[in-house]
Design a protein around this motif. Structure first.
Motif, short mmCIF file in Angstrom:
data_model
loop_
_atom_site.label_atom_id
_atom_site.label_comp_id
_atom_site.label_asym_id
_atom_site.label_seq_id
_atom_site.Cartn_x
_atom_site.Cartn_y
_atom_site.Cartn_z
N PRO A 153 -66.11 -7.98 77.01
CA PRO A 153 -65.00 -8.33 76.11
C PRO A 153 -65.42 -9.07 74.85
CG PRO A 153 -65.03 -9.77 78.04
CD PRO A 153 -66.01 -8.69 78.30
N ASP A 154 -66.61 -9.65 74.84
CA ASP A 154 -67.06 -10.41 73.68
C ASP A 154 -68.19 -9.73 72.92
OD1 ASP A 154 -65.36 -12.79 73.86
OD2 ASP A 154 -66.37 -13.09 75.78
N ILE A 155 -68.32 -8.42 73.15
CA ILE A 155 -69.29 -7.62 72.39
C ILE A 155 -68.53 -6.53 71.64
CG2 ILE A 155 -71.21 -5.98 72.51
CD1 ILE A 155 -72.31 -7.49 74.86
N ALA A 191 -73.48 -12.97 74.90
CA ALA A 191 -72.03 -12.85 74.78
C ALA A 191 -71.29 -13.60 75.89
CB ALA A 191 -71.62 -11.38 74.78
N ASP A 192 -71.98 -13.93 76.98
CA ASP A 192 -71.36 -14.72 78.05
C ASP A 192 -71.17 -16.19 77.65
OD1 ASP A 192 -71.23 -12.57 79.80
OD2 ASP A 192 -73.19 -12.99 80.71
N ASP A 219 -61.22 -14.82 63.55
CA ASP A 219 -61.77 -15.07 64.88
C ASP A 219 -62.49 -16.41 64.88
OD1 ASP A 219 -63.12 -15.05 67.33
OD2 ASP A 219 -63.48 -12.89 67.25
N PRO A 220 -62.10 -17.36 65.73
CA PRO A 220 -62.75 -18.68 65.73
C PRO A 220 -64.11 -18.69 66.41
CG PRO A 220 -61.08 -18.60 67.44
CD PRO A 220 -60.97 -17.30 66.69
N ARG A 221 -64.46 -17.63 67.11
CA ARG A 221 -65.73 -17.60 67.82
C ARG A 221 -66.91 -17.56 66.84
NH1 ARG A 221 -64.52 -12.50 71.62
NH2 ARG A 221 -63.47 -11.91 69.66
N ARG A 222 -68.05 -18.09 67.30
CA ARG A 222 -69.28 -17.93 66.54
C ARG A 222 -69.74 -16.48 66.66
NH1 ARG A 222 -72.17 -22.63 69.73
NH2 ARG A 222 -71.01 -21.47 71.30
N VAL A 223 -70.23 -15.95 65.56
CA VAL A 223 -70.61 -14.53 65.52
C VAL A 223 -72.13 -14.41 65.50
CG1 VAL A 223 -70.54 -12.42 64.16
CG2 VAL A 223 -68.48 -13.83 64.38
N ARG A 248 -69.14 -14.40 70.01
CA ARG A 248 -68.89 -12.96 69.86
C ARG A 248 -70.14 -12.30 69.32
NH1 ARG A 248 -63.90 -10.33 66.30
NH2 ARG A 248 -64.44 -8.11 66.55
N VAL A 249 -70.60 -11.27 69.99
CA VAL A 249 -71.77 -10.52 69.57
C VAL A 249 -71.31 -9.22 68.91
CG1 VAL A 249 -73.88 -9.35 70.31
CG2 VAL A 249 -73.22 -11.52 71.38
N VAL A 250 -71.77 -8.99 67.69
CA VAL A 250 -71.45 -7.76 66.96
C VAL A 250 -72.73 -6.95 66.82
CG1 VAL A 250 -70.57 -6.76 64.83
CG2 VAL A 250 -69.57 -8.87 65.73
N ILE A 251 -72.69 -5.70 67.28
CA ILE A 251 -73.86 -4.83 67.26
C ILE A 251 -73.56 -3.58 66.43
CG2 ILE A 251 -75.54 -3.55 68.65
CD1 ILE A 251 -74.69 -5.23 71.06
#
Length: 404
Positions: free
Chosen positions: A257-259, A228-229, A199-203, A234-237
């Motif tokens: 979609p990004d959580i 996450a907006d 995943d290229p998004r920052r986590v 990307r937010v991981v909880i």
């Protein structure tokens, strides 16, 4: 051979005491007996198993919807039945949980010297964090040996009248555990995270669960959603199992979609996630130590902290519990590479990976089986200032403070 009882009950206690238990097992003159209260039933067992450990005695105290007083009473009753028959020469407790308090009281009541691992942490506010701040202050009053992670923690104890000869600065055993886990973590432990390496998004690793934060959990969850907006984020909880926490957070973050929401991850999987994360936003005590050790900027969901060393060093920042405050601090790091790099490159003040051995050597010395170990000295000179801040309840460090 001297018998040493080790009382643990929660996942953080298992993580931080596992290296100590292993070091106790390796000592030729010490025989550890691990007592599990089961305060965090599944998470505790999973964590011990990850380290190749198991409890010798399981009190199985947990029941649905217990109050803190009920949990504490059940642990005391369980130890009342088991502790006298062990003939323990010392009893180790860790940190600031109900298990810690009950274990220390049981040892004190039965005349077994109490050794407090991770002693001397103070936020300066009795209600924050609750009940942890009260628990650790109480445990300090009945302990015979105080094993402080940092020189600042030692200073806190001295200011409370604890004799210097009963204090040893060991470093924090969480760093020992972290270094061990780095060689053993192989997978993320949840299907929703299988794509994380690609995943290229920052986590952003996000969590909140402390009791003193419960009234603000919906606001904190709203902050997670707004973070996450941010494009490319990307937010991981990993969501705590407590029903009160889930009721407050899940309805707010669901469907974004990004959580990614998971159950609490096994320890090794969580360590892999922590290493993958770009940024940590959490009220977890462990995150305030593990994040700085891995060079991860850590935003602490509180106005005060008992772990002020990382704030002073600049690798952690207190951002409160309001939606706007959390979002502003997080977006600042996500949008400003210079601010991000400044926090990511700050020093780790918490340990050198030898805290467990210092802990066991301190216990052995206390029992007349060896010399007092050399104490831990952090590389970064923040500890005196951190001790002053920890004793000042009016201090609200929303900006990293310079070292003195």
């Amino acid at each position: 051979m001297r018998t040493v009882s080790v009382v643990i009950g929660t996942r953080p206690e298992a993580i931080k005491m596992a290296p100590v238990i292993k070091a106790l097992q390796a000592h030729p003159d010490l025989d550890p007996v691990v007592i599990s209260t089961g305060q965090h039933r599944q998470m505790l067992d999973e964590t011990l198993d990850a380290f190749g450990l198991a409890a010798d005695i399981d009190l199985q105290v947990m029941a649905p919807q217990q109050t803190l007083s009920q949990v504490t009473a059940r642990i005391l009753n369980g130890l009342e039945d088991r502790l006298p028959g062990l003939g323990a020469d010392a009893l180790l407790v860790h940190g600031d949980t109900a298990t810690t308090l009950a274990g220390a009281l049981a040892g004190f009541h039965h005349g077994v010297p109490v050794v407090h691992v991770e002693a001397g942490l103070r936020s300066g506010e009795l209600s924050s964090p609750f009940p942890e701040e009260g628990n650790r202050r109480l445990v300090g009053q009945v302990s015979a040996l105080h094993l402080a992670p940092t020189p600042a923690n030692r200073t806190n104890l001295l200011c409370e009248g604890i004799p210097d000869e009963t204090i040893v600065v060991t470093g924090n055993t969480v760093i020992d555990a972290l270094r061990w886990a780095g060689d053993h973590a192989t997978e993320y432990g949840h299907p929703a995270l299988r794509d994380l390496d690609d995943d290229p998004r920052r986590v952003v690793l996000a969590s909140a669960h402390r009791r003193d934060a419960w009234p603000q959990l919906a606001d904190i969850a709203a902050a997670f959603r707004r973070i996450a907006d941010e494009p490319g984020t990307r937010v991981v909880i990993p969501l705590h199992r407590n029903p009160a926490v889930r009721r407050a957070i899940l309805p707010v973050v669901a469907g974004h979609p990004d959580i990614t929401v998971t159950d609490p991850l096994p320890y090794l999987s969580f360590m892999k996630l922590l290493k993958r994360a770009d940024l940590i936003v959490s009220d977890s005590s462990g995150a305030q130590e593990e994040g700085p050790a891995l060079g991860k900027p850590t935003l602490v969901l509180s106005d005060v902290t008992e772990r002020s060393e990382a704030v002073v060093a600049g690798t952690a920042k207190l951002v409160g519990k309001t939606t706007e405050g959390i979002v502003a601090a997080t977006l600042d790091l996500l949008r400003d590479p210079i601010a991000y790099d400044r926090m990511a490159s700050a020093a780790n003040p918490y340990g050198d990976g030898r805290a467990a051995q210092r802990t066991v050597d301190s216990v052995a010395c206390f029992l007349g089986l060896g010399d007092r170990p050399e104490q831990f000295v952090p590389e970064t000179p923040v500890d005196q200032l951190a001790a002053e801040l920890a004793r000042n309840a009016d201090y609200r460090p929303h900006e990293p403070q310079p070292a003195s």
